[in-house]
Write an enzyme that holds these catalytic residues in place. Structure first.
Site, mmCIF file in Angstrom:
data_model
loop_
_atom_site.group_PDB
_atom_site.id
_atom_site.type_symbol
_atom_site.label_atom_id
_atom_site.label_comp_id
_atom_site.label_asym_id
_atom_site.label_seq_id
_atom_site.Cartn_x
_atom_site.Cartn_y
_atom_site.Cartn_z
ATOM 1 N N HIS A 95 5.739 6.337 -0.554
ATOM 2 C CA HIS A 95 6.493 5.450 -1.124
ATOM 3 C C HIS A 95 5.769 4.098 -0.942
ATOM 4 O O HIS A 95 4.716 4.112 0.055
ATOM 5 C CB HIS A 95 7.781 5.220 -0.200
ATOM 6 C CG HIS A 95 7.822 4.803 1.534
ATOM 7 N ND1 HIS A 95 7.397 6.127 2.170
ATOM 8 C CD2 HIS A 95 7.753 3.983 1.950
ATOM 9 C CE1 HIS A 95 7.285 5.514 3.287
ATOM 10 N NE2 HIS A 95 7.381 4.335 3.384
ATOM 11 N N HIS A 115 0.686 -1.135 0.037
ATOM 12 C CA HIS A 115 0.146 -0.073 0.209
ATOM 13 C C HIS A 115 1.011 1.289 -0.124
ATOM 14 O O HIS A 115 2.199 1.166 0.175
ATOM 15 C CB HIS A 115 -1.060 -0.033 1.116
ATOM 16 C CG HIS A 115 0.193 0.238 2.518
ATOM 17 N ND1 HIS A 115 0.741 -0.779 3.040
ATOM 18 C CD2 HIS A 115 0.257 1.315 3.119
ATOM 19 C CE1 HIS A 115 1.311 -0.447 4.079
ATOM 20 N NE2 HIS A 115 1.216 0.763 4.141
#
Ligand code: 2AM
Length: 176
Positions: free
Chosen positions: A125, A43
């Site tokens: 990220h 995720h």
């Protein structure tokens, strides 16, 4: 619903993108490079909230529901390692403005609601490996995964039978 939960807002990755990512990861990293996140757990975090009481969760959900902004496209074209946090990650050379706006809004709402937010700027990220404590060779980003983001989610993190599990509790659509 009385116990506080460990919560965060994040962007879910489409299943086919997750599959391509884990294929690429398996081809380029060895088991000793770090601990791979399960495909289902990949995720992109927008705002980490920490331990949140049910009342605060409700307040944060209401605020999130007021966000009105269009969707955007994420193009994963960068990869790297942060030795301090011992993660290998995927990211974007140029994060889209919509992503930064959404994260900044959620982070500001969280801070106003009393959740600690790091003063560090948001570094979007996707963590691929944890416990990557020695420097690993990061292959040149010979990949480019692009996908439209049309919603964001509130996730709970739990630790069950020795495994971390992230589950989406609520989702909000980004306007067209
Ligand atoms: P990471 O992947 O870079 O470790 C669930 O734990 C998510 O929240 C992960 O994406 C994790 O980021 C992020 N997270 C956990 N603790 C955090 C913290 N103290 N500050 C910011 N993000 C955090």
């Amino acid at each position: 619903m009385t116990e506080p939960k460990r919560l965060f807002f994040a962007i879910e990755l489409p299943g086919p993108v997750r599959e391509q990512i884990i294929t690429w990861r398996a081809a380029h990293f060895a088991p000793e490079d770090g601990r791979p996140l399960a495909s289902a757990n990949l995720h992109l975090t927008l705002a980490f909230l920490g331990e949140v009481s049910p009342d605060k969760q409700q307040a944060l959900s209401q605020l999130a529901g007021r966000i009105r902004q269009p969707g955007f496209t994420l193009k994963l074209d960068d990869a790297g390692q942060w030795l301090r946090s011992r993660v290998v990650w995927l990211g974007m050379r140029q994060p889209p403005r919509g992503l930064l706006q959404l994260a900044n809004m959620l982070r500001a709402q969280a801070a106003r609601s009393g959740c600690y937010q790091s003063p560090q700027p948001f570094h979007p990220h996707i963590t691929l490996l944890r416990d990557a404590s020695h420097a690993v060779a990061i292959p040149p980003p010979g990949f480019c995964w692009s996908f439209p983001v049309t919603e964001f989610s509130l996730y709970a993190s739990s630790f069950e039978r020795g495994r971390t599990r992230y589950s989406a509790l609520q989702r909000w659509t980004l306007a067209e």
